[in-house]
Design an enzyme around this catalytic site. Structure first.
Site, PDB file in Angstrom:
ATOM      1  N   LYS A  49      16.358  44.123  -7.249  1.00  0.00           N
ATOM      2  CA  LYS A  49      16.293  43.497  -8.423  1.00  0.00           C
ATOM      3  C   LYS A  49      16.527  44.800  -9.238  1.00  0.00           C
ATOM      4  O   LYS A  49      17.334  44.832 -10.423  1.00  0.00           O
ATOM      5  CB  LYS A  49      14.671  43.094  -8.942  1.00  0.00           C
ATOM      6  CG  LYS A  49      14.636  41.531  -8.056  1.00  0.00           C
ATOM      7  CD  LYS A  49      13.330  41.187  -8.029  1.00  0.00           C
ATOM      8  CE  LYS A  49      12.967  39.930  -6.999  1.00  0.00           C
ATOM      9  NZ  LYS A  49      11.756  39.308  -6.820  1.00  0.00           N
ATOM     10  N   GLN A  93       5.900  41.207  -8.423  1.00  0.00           N
ATOM     11  CA  GLN A  93       5.849  40.798  -7.101  1.00  0.00           C
ATOM     12  C   GLN A  93       5.012  40.244  -6.237  1.00  0.00           C
ATOM     13  O   GLN A  93       3.883  41.000  -6.256  1.00  0.00           O
ATOM     14  CB  GLN A  93       6.896  42.052  -6.529  1.00  0.00           C
ATOM     15  CG  GLN A  93       7.412  41.581  -5.087  1.00  0.00           C
ATOM     16  CD  GLN A  93       8.870  40.737  -5.325  1.00  0.00           C
ATOM     17  OE1 GLN A  93       9.463  40.994  -6.132  1.00  0.00           O
ATOM     18  NE2 GLN A  93       8.882  39.886  -4.418  1.00  0.00           N
ATOM     19  N   ASP A 116      10.366  35.255 -14.365  1.00  0.00           N
ATOM     20  CA  ASP A 116      10.271  34.663 -13.281  1.00  0.00           C
ATOM     21  C   ASP A 116       9.827  33.161 -13.310  1.00  0.00           C
ATOM     22  O   ASP A 116       9.980  32.489 -12.293  1.00  0.00           O
ATOM     23  CB  ASP A 116       9.035  35.280 -12.341  1.00  0.00           C
ATOM     24  CG  ASP A 116       9.596  36.108 -11.209  1.00  0.00           C
ATOM     25  OD1 ASP A 116      10.901  36.085 -10.929  1.00  0.00           O
ATOM     26  OD2 ASP A 116       8.839  36.987 -10.729  1.00  0.00           O
TER      27      ASP A 116
END
Ligand code: NAP
Length: 288
Positions: A49, A93, A116
């Site tokens: 990412k 994460q 997200d």
């Protein structure tokens, strides 16, 4: 379907748009990635990412914590990132260590920076078809279907898996009155009896259960479209890394029957990252 190529096309477009922002002296997107502990897969995902941010010209900040960080300290950091006007997107994460509640952390992220798309505010807006951040993996799959101009209207889609980050939002998006979308959707999960029977009726199968090669050729109708979300690390001593990645679909045999299929790796994975970049860009554009 080549997710790597489709993702590259999206990143190329974003790079041009970021160059335009720079030329106009405007703010450029800035993603903050939070990584707790040293889980190998999480390290790889976060590194990919951050690399994608570099490729498209975004700023990125990697915030790392030891495995034993307390939930309170992590929440403090999220609050700092929420109030930092330069940060457009925050991703934490997952999974987090057992002593930290994923839910508490996700709920603490400012929904306007939740690139997200896991915050309940964004989930609720998605259900109602309102503008929001869509979870990156289902969003990436929708972008992939669009890239390949696949006509999904009126098709029967079977989504195997109902997690909040993949299966459930995928089923919502495929059933939405959008293009792609307008599917009739069946959601299967671990309590579904006779999954094969449902899969055999599917024009589109989205496999998101995390069980390597679960979908076999005898479960797939001739000409179906098969999207493999699964990623499982399988031990492989012949490789330098010591593992290989397996999807939820028995690719070699299923590919012979279907009209479209995504490989693992190189399918949904790169599209997830491209979708995250798009969400971060949109967040920045709101500020600009
Ligand atoms: P998850 O939270 O573990 O959810 C798995 C889902 O599959 C659950 O709904 C579960 O049902 C269902 N399931 C489990 N075993 C099943 C079985 N034997 N038959 C039918 N359904 C079954 O996993 P996830 O986070 O959604 O991830 C799924 C897979 O996608 C994993 O391999 C993950 O690594 C991968 N993934 C890939 C990407 C990417 O970018 N490519 C992104 C995210 C995740 P219940 O609800 O009944 O437990």
């Amino acid at each position: 379907m080549d997710g790597k190529k489709a993702a590259q096309a999206i990143k190329d477009e974003l790079r041009i748009e970021v160059a335009q922002l720079v030329a106009e002296g405007k703010k450029i997107p800035h993603l903050a990635a939070v990584l707790v502990g040293t889980n190998g897969a999480s390290e790889t995902y976060v590194a990919a990412k951050v690399k994608a941010c570099e490729e498209v010209g975004f700023k990125s900040t990697l915030v790392r914590f030891e495995e034993d960080i307390s939930e309170v300290r992590l929440l403090d950091k999220i609050n700092d990132l929420n109030s930092d006007p330069d940060i457009d997107g925050i991703l934490v994460q997952l999974p987090l260590p057992k002593n930290i509640s994923d839910e508490n952390i996700i709920n603490a992220i400012d929904p306007e920076k939740d690139v997200d798309g896991f915050h309940p505010v964004n989930t609720g807006k998605m259900l109602q078809g309102l503008p929001c951040f869509i979870p990156a993996t289902p969003y990436g799959i929708m972008l992939l279907l669009k890239h390949y101009k696949i006509d999904t209207a009126g098709k029967h889609a079977v989504v195997v898996g109902r997690s909040n980050i993949v299966g459930r939002p995928m089923s919502v998006l495929l059933s939405s009155n959008t293009n792609p979308g307008n599917c009739t959707v069946t959601v299967c999960h671990s309590k579904t009896t006779d999954i094969k029977n449902f899969c055999l009726q599917a024009d589109i199968i989205v496999a998101a259960l995390g069980k390597p090669e679960f979908i076999t050729a005898d479960m797939v109708k001739e000409g179906a479209i098969v999207i493999d979300v699964g990623i499982t690390r399988m031990e492989d001593s012949s490789r330098k890394s010591g593992f290989k990645l397996k999807g939820d679909v028995a690719y070699d045999t299923v590919a012979l029957k279907c009209s479209w299929i995504t490989p693992v790796p190189g399918g949904v994975g790169p599209m997830t990252i491209a979708a995250l970049m798009k969400n971060t860009f949109e967040s920045c554009m709101e500020k600009n």
